[in-house]
Write a protein that holds these residues in place. Structure first.
Motif, PDB file in Angstrom:
ATOM      1  N   SER A   1      11.406  11.453  -8.783  1.00  0.00           N
ATOM      2  CA  SER A   1      10.975  11.137  -7.416  1.00  0.00           C
ATOM      3  C   SER A   1      12.196  10.946  -6.510  1.00  0.00           C
ATOM      4  CB  SER A   1      10.105   9.886  -7.400  1.00  0.00           C
ATOM      5  OG  SER A   1      10.846   8.787  -7.823  1.00  0.00           O
ATOM      6  N   PRO A   2      12.025  11.250  -5.201  1.00  0.00           N
ATOM      7  CA  PRO A   2      13.158  11.097  -4.282  1.00  0.00           C
ATOM      8  C   PRO A   2      13.504   9.629  -4.079  1.00  0.00           C
ATOM      9  CG  PRO A   2      11.182  11.647  -3.071  1.00  0.00           C
ATOM     10  CD  PRO A   2      10.837  11.736  -4.525  1.00  0.00           C
ATOM     11  N   LYS A   3      14.772   9.366  -3.846  1.00  0.00           N
ATOM     12  CA  LYS A   3      15.221   7.997  -3.588  1.00  0.00           C
ATOM     13  C   LYS A   3      14.993   7.677  -2.110  1.00  0.00           C
ATOM     14  CE  LYS A   3      18.874   4.829  -4.337  1.00  0.00           C
ATOM     15  NZ  LYS A   3      19.371   4.258  -5.525  1.00  0.00           N
ATOM     16  N   HIS A   4      14.349   6.588  -1.861  1.00  0.00           N
ATOM     17  CA  HIS A   4      14.063   6.172  -0.495  1.00  0.00           C
ATOM     18  C   HIS A   4      15.098   5.151  -0.038  1.00  0.00           C
ATOM     19  CE1 HIS A   4      10.216   8.206  -0.387  1.00  0.00           C
ATOM     20  NE2 HIS A   4       9.994   7.750  -1.608  1.00  0.00           N
ATOM     21  N   GLY A   5      15.262   5.058   1.274  1.00  0.00           N
ATOM     22  CA  GLY A   5      16.153   4.057   1.845  1.00  0.00           C
ATOM     23  C   GLY A   5      15.534   2.677   1.737  1.00  0.00           C
ATOM     24  N   PRO A   6      16.221   1.673   2.230  1.00  0.00           N
ATOM     25  CA  PRO A   6      15.696   0.309   2.153  1.00  0.00           C
ATOM     26  C   PRO A   6      14.433   0.153   3.001  1.00  0.00           C
ATOM     27  CG  PRO A   6      17.673   0.379   3.501  1.00  0.00           C
ATOM     28  CD  PRO A   6      17.497   1.747   2.909  1.00  0.00           C
ATOM     29  N   TRP A   7      13.599  -0.811   2.607  1.00  0.00           N
ATOM     30  CA  TRP A   7      12.380  -1.108   3.346  1.00  0.00           C
ATOM     31  C   TRP A   7      12.762  -1.609   4.732  1.00  0.00           C
ATOM     32  CZ3 TRP A   7      10.843  -5.569   5.674  1.00  0.00           C
ATOM     33  CH2 TRP A   7       9.535  -5.611   6.123  1.00  0.00           C
ATOM     34  N   ARG A   8      11.975  -1.201   5.745  1.00  0.00           N
ATOM     35  CA  ARG A   8      12.227  -1.663   7.113  1.00  0.00           C
ATOM     36  C   ARG A   8      10.939  -2.152   7.747  1.00  0.00           C
ATOM     37  NH1 ARG A   8      15.503   2.527  10.695  1.00  0.00           N
ATOM     38  NH2 ARG A   8      15.872   4.016   9.077  1.00  0.00           N
ATOM     39  N   ALA A   9      11.080  -3.155   8.586  1.00  0.00           N
ATOM     40  CA  ALA A   9       9.948  -3.650   9.372  1.00  0.00           C
ATOM     41  C   ALA A   9       9.685  -2.689  10.530  1.00  0.00           C
ATOM     42  CB  ALA A   9      10.266  -5.038   9.918  1.00  0.00           C
ATOM     43  N   HIS A  10       8.488  -2.731  11.031  1.00  0.00           N
ATOM     44  CA  HIS A  10       8.131  -1.957  12.222  1.00  0.00           C
ATOM     45  C   HIS A  10       8.689  -2.692  13.442  1.00  0.00           C
ATOM     46  CE1 HIS A  10       5.785   0.675  14.789  1.00  0.00           C
ATOM     47  NE2 HIS A  10       5.333  -0.401  15.411  1.00  0.00           N
ATOM     48  N   VAL A  11       9.468  -2.009  14.259  1.00  0.00           N
ATOM     49  CA  VAL A  11      10.089  -2.624  15.434  1.00  0.00           C
ATOM     50  C   VAL A  11       9.300  -2.252  16.680  1.00  0.00           C
ATOM     51  CG1 VAL A  11      12.158  -2.704  16.871  1.00  0.00           C
ATOM     52  CG2 VAL A  11      12.369  -2.624  14.392  1.00  0.00           C
ATOM     53  N   VAL A  12       8.950  -3.272  17.463  1.00  0.00           N
ATOM     54  CA  VAL A  12       8.218  -3.092  18.713  1.00  0.00           C
ATOM     55  C   VAL A  12       9.087  -3.656  19.830  1.00  0.00           C
ATOM     56  CG1 VAL A  12       6.114  -3.686  19.964  1.00  0.00           C
ATOM     57  CG2 VAL A  12       6.033  -3.362  17.490  1.00  0.00           C
ATOM     58  N   LEU A  13       9.149  -2.942  20.938  1.00  0.00           N
ATOM     59  CA  LEU A  13       9.950  -3.403  22.074  1.00  0.00           C
ATOM     60  C   LEU A  13       9.063  -4.076  23.113  1.00  0.00           C
ATOM     61  CD1 LEU A  13      12.193  -0.261  22.630  1.00  0.00           C
ATOM     62  CD2 LEU A  13      12.777  -2.349  21.406  1.00  0.00           C
ATOM     63  N   HIS A  14       9.446  -5.254  23.546  1.00  0.00           N
ATOM     64  CA  HIS A  14       8.795  -5.913  24.670  1.00  0.00           C
ATOM     65  C   HIS A  14       9.135  -5.103  25.918  1.00  0.00           C
ATOM     66  CE1 HIS A  14       8.084  -8.877  27.832  1.00  0.00           C
ATOM     67  NE2 HIS A  14       7.268  -9.471  26.962  1.00  0.00           N
ATOM     68  N   ASP A  15       8.311  -5.189  26.945  1.00  0.00           N
ATOM     69  CA  ASP A  15       8.547  -4.431  28.185  1.00  0.00           C
ATOM     70  C   ASP A  15       9.942  -4.680  28.750  1.00  0.00           C
ATOM     71  OD1 ASP A  15       5.974  -3.467  27.992  1.00  0.00           O
ATOM     72  OD2 ASP A  15       5.139  -4.858  29.465  1.00  0.00           O
ATOM     73  N   VAL A  16      10.395  -5.919  28.720  1.00  0.00           N
ATOM     74  CA  VAL A  16      11.723  -6.254  29.251  1.00  0.00           C
ATOM     75  C   VAL A  16      12.806  -5.548  28.452  1.00  0.00           C
ATOM     76  CG1 VAL A  16      13.375  -8.122  29.627  1.00  0.00           C
ATOM     77  CG2 VAL A  16      10.965  -8.467  30.184  1.00  0.00           C
TER      78      VAL A  16
ATOM     79  N   ASP B   1      16.482  -6.663   7.525  1.00  0.00           N
ATOM     80  CA  ASP B   1      16.575  -8.069   7.137  1.00  0.00           C
ATOM     81  C   ASP B   1      16.574  -8.939   8.395  1.00  0.00           C
ATOM     82  OD1 ASP B   1      17.000 -10.561   6.032  1.00  0.00           O
ATOM     83  OD2 ASP B   1      19.040 -10.136   5.371  1.00  0.00           O
ATOM     84  N   HIS B   2      15.393  -9.408   8.773  1.00  0.00           N
ATOM     85  CA  HIS B   2      15.287 -10.179  10.015  1.00  0.00           C
ATOM     86  C   HIS B   2      15.954 -11.549   9.928  1.00  0.00           C
ATOM     87  CE1 HIS B   2      11.858 -11.988   7.898  1.00  0.00           C
ATOM     88  NE2 HIS B   2      12.051 -13.032   8.692  1.00  0.00           N
ATOM     89  N   THR B   3      16.322 -11.982   8.738  1.00  0.00           N
ATOM     90  CA  THR B   3      16.933 -13.308   8.595  1.00  0.00           C
ATOM     91  C   THR B   3      18.437 -13.292   8.847  1.00  0.00           C
ATOM     92  OG1 THR B   3      17.259 -13.046   6.204  1.00  0.00           O
ATOM     93  CG2 THR B   3      15.172 -14.029   6.931  1.00  0.00           C
ATOM     94  N   ILE B   4      19.006 -12.152   9.242  1.00  0.00           N
ATOM     95  CA  ILE B   4      20.442 -12.101   9.512  1.00  0.00           C
ATOM     96  C   ILE B   4      20.801 -12.845  10.788  1.00  0.00           C
ATOM     97  CG2 ILE B   4      20.807  -9.957   8.252  1.00  0.00           C
ATOM     98  CD1 ILE B   4      20.981  -8.554  10.990  1.00  0.00           C
ATOM     99  N   GLY B   5      19.819 -13.038  11.643  1.00  0.00           N
ATOM    100  CA  GLY B   5      20.067 -13.759  12.886  1.00  0.00           C
ATOM    101  C   GLY B   5      19.949 -15.258  12.689  1.00  0.00           C
ATOM    102  N   THR B   6      19.971 -15.968  13.802  1.00  0.00           N
ATOM    103  CA  THR B   6      19.835 -17.415  13.803  1.00  0.00           C
ATOM    104  C   THR B   6      18.556 -17.782  14.537  1.00  0.00           C
ATOM    105  OG1 THR B   6      22.231 -17.578  13.954  1.00  0.00           O
ATOM    106  CG2 THR B   6      20.978 -19.560  14.450  1.00  0.00           C
ATOM    107  N   GLN B   7      17.734 -18.594  13.914  1.00  0.00           N
ATOM    108  CA  GLN B   7      16.483 -19.005  14.541  1.00  0.00           C
ATOM    109  C   GLN B   7      16.735 -20.160  15.493  1.00  0.00           C
ATOM    110  OE1 GLN B   7      13.310 -20.189  11.901  1.00  0.00           O
ATOM    111  NE2 GLN B   7      11.774 -19.892  13.499  1.00  0.00           N
ATOM    112  N   ALA B   8      16.170 -20.057  16.695  1.00  0.00           N
ATOM    113  CA  ALA B   8      16.267 -21.159  17.658  1.00  0.00           C
ATOM    114  C   ALA B   8      15.454 -22.328  17.114  1.00  0.00           C
ATOM    115  CB  ALA B   8      15.730 -20.708  19.008  1.00  0.00           C
ATOM    116  N   GLU B   9      16.056 -23.510  17.132  1.00  0.00           N
ATOM    117  CA  GLU B   9      15.416 -24.686  16.550  1.00  0.00           C
ATOM    118  C   GLU B   9      14.069 -24.973  17.211  1.00  0.00           C
ATOM    119  OE1 GLU B   9      16.438 -29.358  15.884  1.00  0.00           O
ATOM    120  OE2 GLU B   9      18.095 -27.924  15.914  1.00  0.00           O
ATOM    121  N   GLY B  10      13.034 -25.036  16.385  1.00  0.00           N
ATOM    122  CA  GLY B  10      11.695 -25.352  16.859  1.00  0.00           C
ATOM    123  C   GLY B  10      11.004 -24.221  17.605  1.00  0.00           C
TER     124      GLY B  10
END
Length: 84
Positions: A2-17, A43-52
């Protein structure tokens, strides 16, 4: 074999802004932004989450992206982008 696939990715949606901001970027600025969005989608956890808050922020020397991942990280809403 079977072909080798790239890493799993989330679906990205752009806000109007964010979509308007990206539309206003030059091709060179988009070329800098694109790998950052791909990195966040793998990997969405590479960023920093705003507290709360739901918002996360990822920065490099040239790019700032504010995004909101879903609970399972399968969809990521890009809310704001900056490219220097």
């Amino acid at each position: 074999m079977s072909p080798k696939h790239g890493p799993w990715r989330a679906h990205v949606v752009l806000h109007d802004v964010a979509e308007q901001q990206i539309d206003a970027l030059t091709d060179a600025e988009r070329a800098v932004l694109d790998p950052v969005i791909v990195k966040i989608s793998t990997d969405h956890t590479i960023g920093t989450q705003a507290e709360g808050k739901l918002e996360w922020e990822y920065r490099t020397e040239q790019v700032r992206v504010v995004y909101i991942p879903t609970i399972l990280g399968t969809v990521i809403l890009i809310a704001y982008v900056e490219v220097d």
